[in-house]
Motif scaffolding. Structure first.
Motif, PDB file in Angstrom:
ATOM      1  N   GLN A   3     -28.718 -33.850  -9.931  1.00 47.57           N
ATOM      2  CA  GLN A   3     -30.207 -33.843 -10.064  1.00 47.57           C
ATOM      3  C   GLN A   3     -31.204 -33.747  -9.019  1.00 47.57           C
ATOM      4  O   GLN A   3     -32.207 -33.170  -8.844  1.00 47.57           O
ATOM      5  CB  GLN A   3     -30.768 -34.841 -11.061  1.00 47.57           C
ATOM      6  CG  GLN A   3     -30.095 -34.651 -12.563  1.00 47.57           C
ATOM      7  CD  GLN A   3     -30.824 -33.680 -13.257  1.00 47.57           C
ATOM      8  OE1 GLN A   3     -31.960 -32.978 -12.981  1.00 47.57           O
ATOM      9  NE2 GLN A   3     -29.966 -33.239 -14.592  1.00 47.57           N
ATOM     10  N   PHE A   4     -30.371 -34.171  -7.733  1.00 47.47           N
ATOM     11  CA  PHE A   4     -31.055 -34.021  -6.509  1.00 47.47           C
ATOM     12  C   PHE A   4     -30.866 -32.791  -5.918  1.00 47.47           C
ATOM     13  O   PHE A   4     -31.765 -32.880  -4.725  1.00 47.47           O
ATOM     14  CB  PHE A   4     -30.459 -35.428  -5.620  1.00 47.47           C
ATOM     15  CG  PHE A   4     -30.774 -36.871  -6.362  1.00 47.47           C
ATOM     16  CD1 PHE A   4     -31.935 -37.352  -5.868  1.00 47.47           C
ATOM     17  CD2 PHE A   4     -30.073 -37.388  -7.047  1.00 47.47           C
ATOM     18  CE1 PHE A   4     -32.374 -38.455  -6.249  1.00 47.47           C
ATOM     19  CE2 PHE A   4     -30.588 -38.654  -7.663  1.00 47.47           C
ATOM     20  CZ  PHE A   4     -31.577 -39.186  -7.173  1.00 47.47           C
ATOM     21  N   TYR A   5     -30.425 -31.896  -6.396  1.00 46.20           N
ATOM     22  CA  TYR A   5     -30.629 -30.363  -5.782  1.00 46.20           C
ATOM     23  C   TYR A   5     -31.728 -29.835  -6.550  1.00 46.20           C
ATOM     24  O   TYR A   5     -31.880 -29.077  -7.102  1.00 46.20           O
ATOM     25  CB  TYR A   5     -29.361 -29.822  -6.346  1.00 46.20           C
ATOM     26  CG  TYR A   5     -28.094 -30.240  -5.796  1.00 46.20           C
ATOM     27  CD1 TYR A   5     -28.093 -30.766  -4.392  1.00 46.20           C
ATOM     28  CD2 TYR A   5     -26.793 -29.834  -6.346  1.00 46.20           C
ATOM     29  CE1 TYR A   5     -26.677 -30.939  -3.904  1.00 46.20           C
ATOM     30  CE2 TYR A   5     -25.613 -30.179  -5.609  1.00 46.20           C
ATOM     31  CZ  TYR A   5     -25.387 -30.913  -4.685  1.00 46.20           C
ATOM     32  OH  TYR A   5     -24.490 -31.177  -4.111  1.00 46.20           O
ATOM     33  N   ALA A  50     -31.986 -24.684   3.333  1.00 50.20           N
ATOM     34  CA  ALA A  50     -30.724 -25.578   3.596  1.00 50.20           C
ATOM     35  C   ALA A  50     -30.029 -25.909   2.488  1.00 50.20           C
ATOM     36  O   ALA A  50     -28.662 -26.117   2.403  1.00 50.20           O
ATOM     37  CB  ALA A  50     -31.546 -26.806   4.352  1.00 50.20           C
ATOM     38  N   GLY A  51     -30.635 -26.201   1.334  1.00 47.15           N
ATOM     39  CA  GLY A  51     -29.891 -26.675   0.279  1.00 47.15           C
ATOM     40  C   GLY A  51     -28.789 -25.241  -0.415  1.00 47.15           C
ATOM     41  O   GLY A  51     -27.672 -25.664  -0.676  1.00 47.15           O
ATOM     42  N   TYR A  52     -29.514 -23.992  -0.287  1.00 49.25           N
ATOM     43  CA  TYR A  52     -28.516 -23.169  -0.739  1.00 49.25           C
ATOM     44  C   TYR A  52     -27.418 -22.915   0.356  1.00 49.25           C
ATOM     45  O   TYR A  52     -26.341 -22.519   0.080  1.00 49.25           O
ATOM     46  CB  TYR A  52     -29.391 -21.760  -0.961  1.00 49.25           C
ATOM     47  CG  TYR A  52     -29.937 -21.628  -2.239  1.00 49.25           C
ATOM     48  CD1 TYR A  52     -29.280 -21.591  -3.466  1.00 49.25           C
ATOM     49  CD2 TYR A  52     -31.298 -21.671  -2.318  1.00 49.25           C
ATOM     50  CE1 TYR A  52     -29.730 -21.207  -4.512  1.00 49.25           C
ATOM     51  CE2 TYR A  52     -31.948 -21.401  -3.503  1.00 49.25           C
ATOM     52  CZ  TYR A  52     -31.234 -21.308  -4.662  1.00 49.25           C
ATOM     53  OH  TYR A  52     -31.845 -21.199  -5.891  1.00 49.25           O
ATOM     54  N   LEU A  54     -21.714 -23.498   1.530  1.00 49.51           N
ATOM     55  CA  LEU A  54     -20.590 -23.997   2.369  1.00 49.51           C
ATOM     56  C   LEU A  54     -19.780 -24.785   1.330  1.00 49.51           C
ATOM     57  O   LEU A  54     -18.479 -24.763   1.477  1.00 49.51           O
ATOM     58  CB  LEU A  54     -21.199 -25.140   3.211  1.00 49.51           C
ATOM     59  CG  LEU A  54     -20.207 -26.101   4.271  1.00 49.51           C
ATOM     60  CD1 LEU A  54     -19.511 -25.061   5.330  1.00 49.51           C
ATOM     61  CD2 LEU A  54     -21.125 -27.132   5.163  1.00 49.51           C
ATOM     62  N   ILE A  55     -20.175 -25.779   0.371  1.00 48.43           N
ATOM     63  CA  ILE A  55     -19.517 -26.251  -0.336  1.00 48.43           C
ATOM     64  C   ILE A  55     -18.525 -25.316  -1.161  1.00 48.43           C
ATOM     65  O   ILE A  55     -17.224 -25.424  -1.585  1.00 48.43           O
ATOM     66  CB  ILE A  55     -20.110 -27.189  -1.558  1.00 48.43           C
ATOM     67  CG1 ILE A  55     -20.789 -28.257  -0.875  1.00 48.43           C
ATOM     68  CG2 ILE A  55     -19.266 -27.710  -2.768  1.00 48.43           C
ATOM     69  CD1 ILE A  55     -19.900 -29.356  -0.217  1.00 48.43           C
TER      70      ILE A  55
END
Length: 415
Positions: free
Chosen positions: A269-271, A336-338, A343-344
């Motif tokens: 949920q923090f995404y 940055a999130g995307y 990366l993940i």
């Protein structure tokens, strides 16, 4: 080839009252949210526009309402354009259409009030406190990734525990959102959507825009509340079976497995940039309307400036001031999130997929049998069905946008 023009609707008679459906109004200072609760269609109006709409709803003919507006605010109003906006929002009753009846109590409203009653909050608090006490007493109950491997006898049993074991808790999460909204008398709907490469269930509560901001927080956080309660309940269930052997021990380990995956969903949920529950909470607290869309357009304009293509830039005058202000820094957080999730994808998701496939093939080659073949095949299907569905939803969305663009493209001139 020419395309015949669609018939134009006849202009409204400005000397006759308009037929409007029952409307709701929420005055939030600089803007007024107006809409229909029966179909969850809402629009943002300036206070003077809402005042004009109230006079039309009261039965005043458009021409007379326009004269009142000019006298009151010292400005002319394009009444034909204003009526067109009302029609687009489906606030006007069309020719031959019956005016909607005022909405009554929604289904499950009493259940929603019971689920979030003071007595229920006491029970939830006791469950959480009990789970915390159990973890302090027995640290092995702490959520950790090792809990996922609750069995080594069957790959299918492992995946069923991880994937299908989450279905009831996901549905409870979404049901909590719906019930918290129904508690306020709002309609809700459940759908399956995609967030980047995740498949998610989503509860639509469009009617939240019609209630004061302070009353929107619980419907937004209700799913997280249930996740915490579910994690606590699963932990207490595992505590009761701790150190048990046989079937009881397996069930206890399965409960810990499900608790860990629920905790991972809480972390997800923090995404914010994936439009999670906490994203909607944040934009409500910050006073934004559509921060995600504005941030995308802000980033697009930055790229177009670098490429020296001003003609491809989005008109910034269409942005709400508050959305634009927050989007200046949120757009970088979104990128940055995307980037982090990409990366993940390459460092964790792909390698993990390869690893579990190797495990399945290894098991099959070392002990080939009909039972093992069925076990491995079912395991692979369960393991890869989510990214396949996400890819399917992405392709379907792309095709839908492509069809929309072609349908709205201007017709070719006649030869």
């Amino acid at each position: 080839m020419t395309t015949p023009a669609s018939p134009q609707a006849s202009p409204p008679d400005l000397d006759q009252p308009l037929r409007l459906h029952p409307l709701t109004y929420l005055d939030e200072g600089e803007e007024v949210t107006v809409g229909r609760a029966d179909i969850d269609s809402y629009g943002l109006f300036p206070p003077d526009g809402a005042a004009l709409l109230r006079r039309l709803e009261g039965g005043e003919p458009p021409r007379a309402a326009a004269a009142w507006y000019t006298e009151q605010y010292g400005e002319q109003v394009d009444m034909a354009e204003f009526i067109e906006v009302l029609a687009e929002l489906e606030l006007l009753a069309k020719d031959g259409e019956k005016v909607a009846q005022p909405t009554g109590p929604v289904r499950w409203q009493r259940l929603g009030r019971a689920v979030f009653s003071p007595a229920a909050w006491v029970v939830y608090g006791l469950l959480v406190a009990g789970a915390v006490a159990a973890v302090i007493r027995t640290p092995a109950l702490m959520p950790r990734y090792q809990n996922v491997f609750f069995t080594h006898s069957s790959l299918v049993a492992l995946m069923l525990g991880i994937v299908l074991g989450q279905v009831p808790w996901i549905l409870m999460h979404e049901a909590a959102h719906a019930l918290a909204g129904r508690r306020l008398g709002l309609n809700s709907s459940l759908s399956i959507k995609r967030r980047f490469y995740y498949v998610v269930f989503e509860t639509a509560l469009d009617g939240l825009v019609s209630v004061p901001r302070r009353r929107r927080y619980l419907p937004m956080l209700a799913g997280l509340v249930v996740d915490v309660v579910v994690t606590s309940g699963l932990t207490l269930g595992a505590a009761a079976l701790h150190d048990a052997s046989g079937t009881a021990g397996l069930i206890g380990r399965l409960l810990l497995c499900m608790a860990f995956v629920v905790v991972m969903r809480i972390a997800w949920q923090f995404y914010f940039f994936l439009r999670t529950d906490l994203y909607f909470l944040a934009i409500t607290v910050l006073g934004c309307n559509d921060l995600q869309a504005t941030a995308r357009q802000v980033m697009r304009n930055r790229v177009m400036r670098v490429l020296r293509r001003p003609g491809s830039m989005v008109d910034e005058s269409t942005w709400r001031e508050r959305d634009h202000q927050i989007a200046r820094w949120y757009s970088w957080l979104m990128v940055a999130g995307y980037g982090f999730l990409t990366l993940i994808l390459f460092t964790v998701a792909f390698p993990s997929g390869i690893r579990v496939t190797e495990m399945a093939i290894h098991k099959l080659t070392h002990d080939f049998s009909a039972l093992n073949a069925a076990d491995v095949f079912t395991f692979l299907v369960l393991n890869f069905f989510e990214p396949v569905i996400a890819l399917y939803l992405a392709i379907r969305a792309w095709r839908s946008r492509d069809r929309t663009k072609r349908a709205t493209a201007p017709a070719a001139p006649a030869a």
